[in-house]
Structures are given as C-alpha cells and as structure tokens.
Design a protein around this motif. Sequence first.
Motif, mmCIF file in Angstrom:
data_model
loop_
_atom_site.group_PDB
_atom_site.id
_atom_site.type_symbol
_atom_site.label_atom_id
_atom_site.label_comp_id
_atom_site.label_asym_id
_atom_site.label_seq_id
_atom_site.Cartn_x
_atom_site.Cartn_y
_atom_site.Cartn_z
ATOM 1 N N MET A 1 0.837 -1.210 0.000
ATOM 2 C CA MET A 1 0.000 0.000 0.000
ATOM 3 C C MET A 1 0.864 1.250 0.000
ATOM 4 S SD MET A 1 -3.163 -1.123 2.477
ATOM 5 C CE MET A 1 -2.259 -1.861 3.838
ATOM 6 N N ASN A 2 0.572 2.142 -0.926
ATOM 7 C CA ASN A 2 1.318 3.406 -1.034
ATOM 8 C C ASN A 2 0.321 4.551 -0.942
ATOM 9 O OD1 ASN A 2 2.801 5.722 -2.149
ATOM 10 N ND2 ASN A 2 4.337 4.218 -2.758
ATOM 11 N N SER A 3 0.617 5.519 -0.087
ATOM 12 C CA SER A 3 -0.327 6.624 0.167
ATOM 13 C C SER A 3 -0.280 7.726 -0.886
ATOM 14 C CB SER A 3 -0.054 7.228 1.556
ATOM 15 O OG SER A 3 1.312 7.548 1.699
ATOM 16 N N GLY A 4 0.663 7.635 -1.846
ATOM 17 C CA GLY A 4 0.714 8.651 -2.905
ATOM 18 C C GLY A 4 1.383 9.930 -2.446
ATOM 19 N N ASP A 5 0.778 11.081 -2.749
ATOM 20 C CA ASP A 5 1.438 12.358 -2.436
ATOM 21 C C ASP A 5 0.441 13.507 -2.467
ATOM 22 O OD1 ASP A 5 1.929 14.094 -5.221
ATOM 23 O OD2 ASP A 5 1.539 11.972 -5.514
ATOM 24 N N TRP A 6 0.928 14.684 -2.039
ATOM 25 C CA TRP A 6 0.125 15.917 -2.073
ATOM 26 C C TRP A 6 0.861 17.001 -2.860
ATOM 27 C CZ3 TRP A 6 -4.897 16.521 -0.412
ATOM 28 C CH2 TRP A 6 -5.450 15.403 0.206
ATOM 29 N N VAL A 7 1.483 16.568 -3.962
ATOM 30 C CA VAL A 7 2.100 17.496 -4.909
ATOM 31 C C VAL A 7 1.433 17.312 -6.269
ATOM 32 C CG1 VAL A 7 4.258 18.170 -6.072
ATOM 33 C CG2 VAL A 7 4.311 17.477 -3.673
ATOM 34 N N GLU A 8 1.272 16.047 -6.655
ATOM 35 C CA GLU A 8 0.702 15.725 -7.970
ATOM 36 C C GLU A 8 -0.678 15.074 -7.882
ATOM 37 O OE1 GLU A 8 4.051 13.935 -10.508
ATOM 38 O OE2 GLU A 8 4.727 13.822 -8.452
ATOM 39 N N SER A 9 -0.756 13.938 -7.172
ATOM 40 C CA SER A 9 -2.004 13.151 -7.222
ATOM 41 C C SER A 9 -2.991 13.453 -6.099
ATOM 42 C CB SER A 9 -1.671 11.657 -7.245
ATOM 43 O OG SER A 9 -0.795 11.327 -6.194
ATOM 44 N N THR B 1 -3.525 12.303 -2.733
ATOM 45 C CA THR B 1 -4.158 11.072 -2.261
ATOM 46 C C THR B 1 -3.797 10.757 -0.814
ATOM 47 O OG1 THR B 1 -2.300 9.844 -3.213
ATOM 48 C CG2 THR B 1 -4.322 9.961 -4.528
ATOM 49 N N ALA B 2 -4.687 10.016 -0.172
ATOM 50 C CA ALA B 2 -4.446 9.529 1.188
ATOM 51 C C ALA B 2 -4.836 8.061 1.241
ATOM 52 C CB ALA B 2 -5.270 10.326 2.191
ATOM 53 N N LEU B 3 -4.204 7.341 2.146
ATOM 54 C CA LEU B 3 -4.528 5.939 2.386
ATOM 55 C C LEU B 3 -5.292 5.891 3.702
ATOM 56 C CD1 LEU B 3 -3.920 2.962 1.440
ATOM 57 C CD2 LEU B 3 -1.922 3.064 2.934
ATOM 58 N N VAL B 4 -6.461 5.261 3.696
ATOM 59 C CA VAL B 4 -7.276 5.233 4.919
ATOM 60 C C VAL B 4 -7.698 3.810 5.261
ATOM 61 C CG1 VAL B 4 -8.143 7.578 4.514
ATOM 62 C CG2 VAL B 4 -9.492 5.622 3.702
ATOM 63 N N GLU B 5 -7.844 3.565 6.569
ATOM 64 C CA GLU B 5 -8.352 2.285 7.059
ATOM 65 C C GLU B 5 -9.687 2.537 7.731
ATOM 66 O OE1 GLU B 5 -6.967 -1.392 10.008
ATOM 67 O OE2 GLU B 5 -6.365 0.670 10.467
ATOM 68 N N THR B 6 -10.712 1.804 7.298
ATOM 69 C CA THR B 6 -12.044 1.967 7.887
ATOM 70 C C THR B 6 -12.097 1.290 9.260
ATOM 71 O OG1 THR B 6 -12.955 -0.092 6.988
ATOM 72 C CG2 THR B 6 -13.037 1.880 5.547
ATOM 73 N N GLU C 1 -10.788 -2.275 6.512
ATOM 74 C CA GLU C 1 -10.582 -2.237 5.060
ATOM 75 C C GLU C 1 -9.756 -1.005 4.684
ATOM 76 O OE1 GLU C 1 -14.546 -2.125 3.628
ATOM 77 O OE2 GLU C 1 -14.966 -4.247 4.085
ATOM 78 N N TRP C 2 -8.810 -1.196 3.766
ATOM 79 C CA TRP C 2 -7.940 -0.102 3.325
ATOM 80 C C TRP C 2 -8.417 0.454 1.984
ATOM 81 C CZ3 TRP C 2 -4.175 2.063 6.271
ATOM 82 C CH2 TRP C 2 -3.767 1.354 7.406
ATOM 83 N N GLN C 3 -8.379 1.780 1.850
ATOM 84 C CA GLN C 3 -8.838 2.449 0.624
ATOM 85 C C GLN C 3 -7.914 3.626 0.306
ATOM 86 O OE1 GLN C 3 -12.668 3.858 1.872
ATOM 87 N NE2 GLN C 3 -13.575 1.814 2.025
ATOM 88 N N ILE C 4 -7.880 3.987 -0.974
ATOM 89 C CA ILE C 4 -7.188 5.213 -1.391
ATOM 90 C C ILE C 4 -8.249 6.274 -1.635
ATOM 91 C CG2 ILE C 4 -5.865 6.323 -3.248
ATOM 92 C CD1 ILE C 4 -4.496 3.512 -3.612
ATOM 93 N N ILE C 5 -8.044 7.440 -1.057
ATOM 94 C CA ILE C 5 -8.963 8.557 -1.283
ATOM 95 C C ILE C 5 -8.258 9.600 -2.136
ATOM 96 C CG2 ILE C 5 -10.162 10.486 -0.198
ATOM 97 C CD1 ILE C 5 -10.772 8.831 2.134
ATOM 98 N N GLU C 6 -8.905 10.027 -3.207
ATOM 99 C CA GLU C 6 -8.381 11.115 -4.040
ATOM 100 C C GLU C 6 -9.084 12.397 -3.648
ATOM 101 O OE1 GLU C 6 -7.753 10.865 -8.305
ATOM 102 O OE2 GLU C 6 -7.985 8.697 -8.190
ATOM 103 N N PHE C 7 -8.315 13.438 -3.465
ATOM 104 C CA PHE C 7 -8.914 14.731 -3.130
ATOM 105 C C PHE C 7 -9.787 15.193 -4.299
ATOM 106 C CE2 PHE C 7 -8.914 19.385 -2.724
ATOM 107 C CZ PHE C 7 -9.320 19.509 -1.407
ATOM 108 N N PRO C 8 -10.996 15.690 -4.042
ATOM 109 C CA PRO C 8 -11.898 16.114 -5.130
ATOM 110 C C PRO C 8 -11.266 17.135 -6.073
ATOM 111 C CG PRO C 8 -13.039 16.138 -3.028
ATOM 112 C CD PRO C 8 -11.592 15.871 -2.732
ATOM 113 N N HIS C 9 -11.710 17.095 -7.309
ATOM 114 C CA HIS C 9 -11.299 18.030 -8.367
ATOM 115 C C HIS C 9 -9.895 17.781 -8.895
ATOM 116 C CE1 HIS C 9 -14.815 19.927 -6.791
ATOM 117 N NE2 HIS C 9 -14.210 20.389 -5.732
#
Length: 272
Positions: A222-230, A232-237, A241-249
């Motif tokens: 699991m890779n949480s990505g970044d806050w420069v290009e994509s 994204t955050a990695l979250v556990e419910t 359960e693990w999910q990737i969340i993309e910031f809107p827009h």
Amino acid sequence: MGHPSQPTYKTIVISDLHLGSKGAKAAEVNEFLRAHSCHQLILNGDIIDGWQLKKGGSWKKKHTAFFRCVLKMMDKWDTEVIYLRGNHDDFLEQVLPLKIGKQFSIRQDYMLKSFGKKYFITHGDIFDSITSQMKWLAYLGDIGYTFLLWLNKWYNQYRSWQGKPYYSLSQVIKQKVKAAVNFISDFEEKLAELAKAKGADGIICGHIHKAEIKMIDGIAYMNSGDWVESLTALVETHQGEWQIIEFPHYNLKAELNEILGEAVTVEAEEEL
C-alpha cells in the motif's frame, strides 16, 4: 452542531506533502484533514521539504496551518500522530526517536497492528540507491523535478486561461517513461520483500508519488501517494478495510493522454 461519536476512519496515512516547496498543495491537504478524522494519523515522510527550504524554498502560513490541523485532531479526537522521517525531511534523524506526550512521536519506521494483521510502515527511500548512496545526484534530480513542477504551474495557468481543467504534466511524463515504470515495479517488489522479512502481512509506504493498493507475493503493498501531484491519502475503515482517497477536483486520469498521449505512444511503439 453535534459531532459524530467516532472519527471518520481508524487510520489515515499521508505522505510526501513537501511543505516548504512551491509544488506543495497545503491548502488542499488542510481541507482534507478538516473534513476527515481518525484514531491514528501517520505522516509517512517528506512532510517538510528540508531540501527545498535549504535551496530557497519558502515556508508559508498555510504550511504552518497544516500542523494546526494536526494539533486540532489530537485535541478533538485524541488522535495519535506518528511522524516517520523521509529523505526530504532527513534532518529529523538528529532527534530520532522522539516522543512528545502520549499522542505525538517521530520515528524511523513503525509496525502497525490492526485487526490481527501487522503492517510495516516506512517512507520507502531505504531502497532508493540514488538518495541513500549518492545524495548529490538526488539533489541534482530534485532540481530537474522542481523545474518540471514550475513548467506544470505555467502550463496549468495557460489551461486555466483557456477554461480547461487542471492537468498534471509531471505525472504524465513519469507514467510514460519506461525507466520510471521499471523503477516503480522494483521498488514495490523490494518493499514487499522487506515486509515479509519483518514478519508483516503488509507494507505501507510513500516516496514514489504513486498511490496503490495491491497484493505482491502474498503481501499487501500500500502506497499513500502524495500531495504534490495526485493528492491522495490511504485510509483504514473501522472494519479494517484499506482504501485510497483522491482529493476532489484532482482526478487527472480522464485527461491522461490528451496532450502527450499520441506522440508518446508512437515513440514507445518505435522502441518495441
């Protein structure tokens, strides 16, 4: 207005904010943290970009505001915050390990135990031979990357003037370069091997700015990505359960091949 009895997620992992650099999307990550909450927040490296700050990067109010958002989560939700050092915030090595009160610690890496599983969490630069063995070359590469982000900024100002949506030029280039794809594949496999060696069920990392959840040889990568290009955050419910969340827009995939697609595809076909 009442608040829910429990936070949005059990765990939130974010990495590669690069606060202090021009490419950082501080306002967006702050908005994300204000909208979500968790029992445990893991800041998985390259949160502060010490390299850029040394080279004349600027620290802004919105960068400080990020830590205010974190402190607010600690106060309001009793969130435990674990800050793991990355290669761009390697200055933290001078104070590792550091625990401040019950809720905040700075560490090299961390083993997360959840729902009977163990996840080894590390920024990921330990397998990047360029940053670990040839730091001067990494700085040189960072200058090129900074230029790409600068070009990205002007290109998007032009697109905005034309009424077109945001488009990550740097991400398209990285995804199209065969060498980068091979590096990412090697990176993922090596980190999965590390998790196995640690007796863990999974690995959680950042560093390569590519959010991902997949199985590699029985290990959850699991890779949480970044806050420069994509963005994204990695979250556990609360159900584990693990999910990737993309910031809107900032969903960039729809436009991926709009500008460079045809030309790069032709070039790639010629190489095959």
